[in-house]
Design an enzyme around this catalytic site. Structure first.
Site, mmCIF file in Angstrom:
data_model
loop_
_atom_site.group_PDB
_atom_site.id
_atom_site.type_symbol
_atom_site.label_atom_id
_atom_site.label_comp_id
_atom_site.label_asym_id
_atom_site.label_seq_id
_atom_site.Cartn_x
_atom_site.Cartn_y
_atom_site.Cartn_z
ATOM 1 N N HIS A 145 -18.890 -11.559 16.500
ATOM 2 C CA HIS A 145 -17.657 -12.017 15.855
ATOM 3 C C HIS A 145 -17.396 -11.222 14.578
ATOM 4 O O HIS A 145 -16.256 -10.803 14.320
ATOM 5 C CB HIS A 145 -17.787 -13.514 15.538
ATOM 6 C CG HIS A 145 -16.692 -14.059 14.677
ATOM 7 N ND1 HIS A 145 -15.605 -14.764 15.183
ATOM 8 C CD2 HIS A 145 -16.506 -14.027 13.325
ATOM 9 C CE1 HIS A 145 -14.816 -15.122 14.192
ATOM 10 N NE2 HIS A 145 -15.334 -14.686 13.049
ATOM 11 N N GLU A 146 -18.434 -11.012 13.780
ATOM 12 C CA GLU A 146 -18.249 -10.269 12.526
ATOM 13 C C GLU A 146 -17.912 -8.807 12.801
ATOM 14 O O GLU A 146 -17.091 -8.211 12.098
ATOM 15 C CB GLU A 146 -19.513 -10.383 11.667
ATOM 16 C CG GLU A 146 -19.854 -11.799 11.236
ATOM 17 C CD GLU A 146 -18.681 -12.523 10.587
ATOM 18 O OE1 GLU A 146 -17.826 -11.854 9.948
ATOM 19 O OE2 GLU A 146 -18.597 -13.755 10.722
ATOM 20 N N HIS B 231 -14.272 -8.497 13.446
ATOM 21 C CA HIS B 231 -13.472 -8.416 12.219
ATOM 22 C C HIS B 231 -13.435 -6.981 11.693
ATOM 23 O O HIS B 231 -12.395 -6.498 11.243
ATOM 24 C CB HIS B 231 -14.065 -9.321 11.143
ATOM 25 C CG HIS B 231 -13.634 -10.750 11.235
ATOM 26 N ND1 HIS B 231 -12.314 -11.123 11.320
ATOM 27 C CD2 HIS B 231 -14.355 -11.903 11.240
ATOM 28 C CE1 HIS B 231 -12.228 -12.442 11.372
ATOM 29 N NE2 HIS B 231 -13.450 -12.941 11.333
#
Length: 290
Positions: free
Chosen positions: A131-132, A135
């Protein structure tokens, strides 16, 4: 594309708010000064935001020798995402959480708390780190830095104009000027939250694709939210503007998906990930990481 267009429109609206406050404070000259200040602040944030936030949380950089499991996991996920390997940091904090920072994929960092590494399974940690990385890949870290900088500047400038006067004899008049000065910081905060929340859903989707198992991330989100409600993150509480960086809101004050929440409702995020797992046939979350 729709998300990117929406984000661009929202940032433009926030910039217009900033220039409007500058106009109320000093007419066209004030607006010009506000424009220069905005450029300067965003330039500083562009080059230094990652160092500032990592230092704020006492993050320590790790490598393949000091944290082999985490480092190799991020390395594999970065390869899956076809992106450069970011720097990897660990934060000494018992609340499970994580964030990404950096101005672009070539100058990025991902950070995980010790609570995340000790309280979640390797599969769940992989979902969070994916998920990071999402980003970073989508350049959300730069977007959120710019919006946070502008939101803070708008609040500061509006307070200055409210207490020290401004160009209140123009078309909007005294009442209009005061109304704008009071409402502009609120509007800026709402814009910042709208951007943050829309990007979280997108990062969930891309992150699930990177790790290949949406349910790993779904399980991680559920666990992190439960722990975040019981375990303090003192640094985040002292610096609430940084809350939007984390995968789950680290502050106890924003537990619901309300108007002033920087994160979407966790249950909604989990539902979307479970639906994604069903659509892609990747519902088996028991497969080991690696």
């Amino acid at each position: 594309m729709a998300n990117g267009l929406r984000t661009g429109v929202l940032i433009a609206a926030m910039t217009a708010l900033f220039l409007g406050i500058g106009f109320l404070l000093g007419g066209t000259t004030g607006m010009a000064i506000a424009f220069v200040v905005a450029l300067g602040m965003n330039g500083f944030a562009y080059w230094n935001s990652d160092k500032m936030v990592l230092r704020m949380y006492g993050a320590k950089q790790v490598d393949a020798q000091s944290a082999p499991d985490l480092y190799k996991m991020v390395q594999q996920l970065a390869q899956n995402a076809q992106m450069p390997m970011p720097k990897v940091y660990v934060i000494e904090n018992d609340q499970p959480n994580a964030f990404a920072t950096g101005r672009n994929p070539e100058n990025a960092a991902v950070a995980a708390t010790t609570g995340l590494l000790s309280r979640l399974t390797p599969q769940e940690v992989a979902g969070v780190m994916a998920h990071e990385l999402a980003h970073v890949k989508s350049r959300d870290t730069l977007t959120m830095t710019i919006t946070a900088t502008l939101a803070g500047a708008i609040a500061m400038l509006a307070n200055f104009a409210l207490f020290f006067g401004g160009n209140r004899n123009g078309a909007v008049g005294l009442i209009g000027a005061i109304a704008v000065m009071l409402l502009a910081p609120l509007a800026a905060s709402l814009v910042q939250m709208a951007i943050s929340r829309s990007r979280e859903y997108e990062a969930d989707r891309i992150g699930a694709e990177i790790c290949g198992r949406p349910l790993w991330l779904a399980s991680a989100l559920e666990k992190i939210e439960g722990f975040a409600k019981r375990i303090d993150n003192d640094v985040a509480e002292r610096n609430p503007a940084s809350a939007s960086l984390f995968i789950i809101n680290p502050l106890h004050a924003h537990k619901r998906d309300g108007m002033f929440s920087t994160h979407p409702n966790t249950a909604n995020r989990i539902a979307k990930l479970r639906a994604m797992a069903g659509e892609t046939g990747t519902g088996d979350d028991a497969r080991p990481w690696g």
